[in-house]
Motif scaffolding. Structure first.
Motif, PDB file in Angstrom:
ATOM      1  N   VAL A  90       1.763  -6.797   3.603  1.00 26.48           N
ATOM      2  CA  VAL A  90       2.060  -5.574   4.339  1.00 26.48           C
ATOM      3  C   VAL A  90       2.686  -4.547   3.393  1.00 26.48           C
ATOM      4  CG1 VAL A  90       3.340  -4.591   6.278  1.00 26.48           C
ATOM      5  CG2 VAL A  90       2.405  -6.904   6.449  1.00 26.48           C
ATOM      6  N   ASN A  91       2.157  -3.321   3.446  1.00 26.84           N
ATOM      7  CA  ASN A  91       2.653  -2.213   2.629  1.00 26.84           C
ATOM      8  C   ASN A  91       3.975  -1.718   3.220  1.00 26.84           C
ATOM      9  OD1 ASN A  91       3.054   0.184   1.195  1.00 26.84           O
ATOM     10  ND2 ASN A  91       0.911   0.805   1.346  1.00 26.84           N
TER      11      ASN A  91
ATOM     12  N   TYR B 236       6.358   6.535   0.411  1.00 25.67           N
ATOM     13  CA  TYR B 236       5.254   6.855   1.305  1.00 25.67           C
ATOM     14  C   TYR B 236       4.172   5.819   1.017  1.00 25.67           C
ATOM     15  CZ  TYR B 236       3.937   9.329  -2.962  1.00 25.67           C
ATOM     16  OH  TYR B 236       3.669   9.637  -4.264  1.00 25.67           O
ATOM     17  N   CYS B 237       3.202   5.698   1.917  1.00 32.90           N
ATOM     18  CA  CYS B 237       2.270   4.571   1.841  1.00 32.90           C
ATOM     19  C   CYS B 237       1.477   4.486   0.538  1.00 32.90           C
ATOM     20  CB  CYS B 237       1.341   4.583   3.047  1.00 32.90           C
ATOM     21  SG  CYS B 237       2.213   4.207   4.584  1.00 32.90           S
ATOM     22  N   ALA B 238       1.051   5.619  -0.005  1.00 31.87           N
ATOM     23  CA  ALA B 238       0.273   5.585  -1.246  1.00 31.87           C
ATOM     24  C   ALA B 238       1.098   5.064  -2.417  1.00 31.87           C
ATOM     25  CB  ALA B 238      -0.277   6.967  -1.562  1.00 31.87           C
TER      26      ALA B 238
ATOM     27  N   PRO C 284       4.555 -10.120   0.840  1.00 37.97           N
ATOM     28  CA  PRO C 284       3.974 -11.227   1.612  1.00 37.97           C
ATOM     29  C   PRO C 284       4.859 -11.621   2.797  1.00 37.97           C
ATOM     30  CG  PRO C 284       5.050 -12.074  -0.353  1.00 37.97           C
ATOM     31  CD  PRO C 284       5.165 -10.571  -0.405  1.00 37.97           C
ATOM     32  N   TYR C 285       4.213 -11.925   3.923  1.00 38.92           N
ATOM     33  CA  TYR C 285       4.899 -12.407   5.116  1.00 38.92           C
ATOM     34  C   TYR C 285       4.136 -13.611   5.656  1.00 38.92           C
ATOM     35  CZ  TYR C 285       7.488  -8.037   5.092  1.00 38.92           C
ATOM     36  OH  TYR C 285       8.296  -6.993   4.736  1.00 38.92           O
TER      37      TYR C 285
ATOM     38  N   THR D 297       9.235  -4.679   8.827  1.00 42.51           N
ATOM     39  CA  THR D 297       9.782  -3.585   9.635  1.00 42.51           C
ATOM     40  C   THR D 297       8.715  -2.518   9.803  1.00 42.51           C
ATOM     41  OG1 THR D 297      11.956  -4.047   8.744  1.00 42.51           O
ATOM     42  CG2 THR D 297      11.652  -1.888   9.715  1.00 42.51           C
ATOM     43  N   PRO D 298       8.456  -1.958  10.933  1.00 38.76           N
ATOM     44  CA  PRO D 298       9.051  -2.161  12.254  1.00 38.76           C
ATOM     45  C   PRO D 298       8.206  -3.061  13.151  1.00 38.76           C
ATOM     46  CG  PRO D 298       7.805  -0.142  12.320  1.00 38.76           C
ATOM     47  CD  PRO D 298       7.606  -0.758  10.936  1.00 38.76           C
ATOM     48  N   THR D 299       7.418  -3.941  12.586  1.00 40.89           N
ATOM     49  CA  THR D 299       6.501  -4.788  13.346  1.00 40.89           C
ATOM     50  C   THR D 299       7.258  -5.857  14.130  1.00 40.89           C
ATOM     51  OG1 THR D 299       4.867  -4.456  11.599  1.00 40.89           O
ATOM     52  CG2 THR D 299       4.461  -6.260  13.122  1.00 40.89           C
TER      53      THR D 299
END
Length: 92
Positions: free
Chosen positions: A22-23, A28-30, A36-37, A71-73
């Motif tokens: 997960v990024n 920022y995302c880029a 790893p989770y 976070t925030p999942t």
């Protein structure tokens, strides 16, 4: 999913354990980094494939993060799987 090891695969459900990458999207995302989770994956709710009623496909995926979720999942999330089935091209 970076890796998945399928534990079961049946007509109603399939389950796997693996690692979801997960990024963090920081700053920022880029420019973010992937982390790893550990996760348990369950595929379920088989439905007939359009135009191929004898073929089933799973339409729901559940991710259960077995440790701290990203976070925030939430720790337990379920998504509907959507398939884009192309319209057959008529032959002359």
């Amino acid at each position: 999913m970076a890796e998945a090891h399928w534990n079961t695969w049946g007509p109603k459900t399939a389950t796997a354990t693996g690692t979801d990458m997960v990024n963090d999207c920081r700053p920022y995302c880029a420019a973010g980094r992937f982390h790893p989770y550990p996760v348990t994956v369950t595929l379920s709710d088989p439905q007939p494939w359009p135009h191929h009623p004898g073929t089933q496909r799973f339409t729901t995926i559940r991710l259960l993060y077995t440790h701290t979720p990203p976070t925030p999942t939430p720790k337990d999330v379920t998504y509907k799987l959507v398939y884009d089935t192309p319209t057959p091209t008529p032959t002359p």
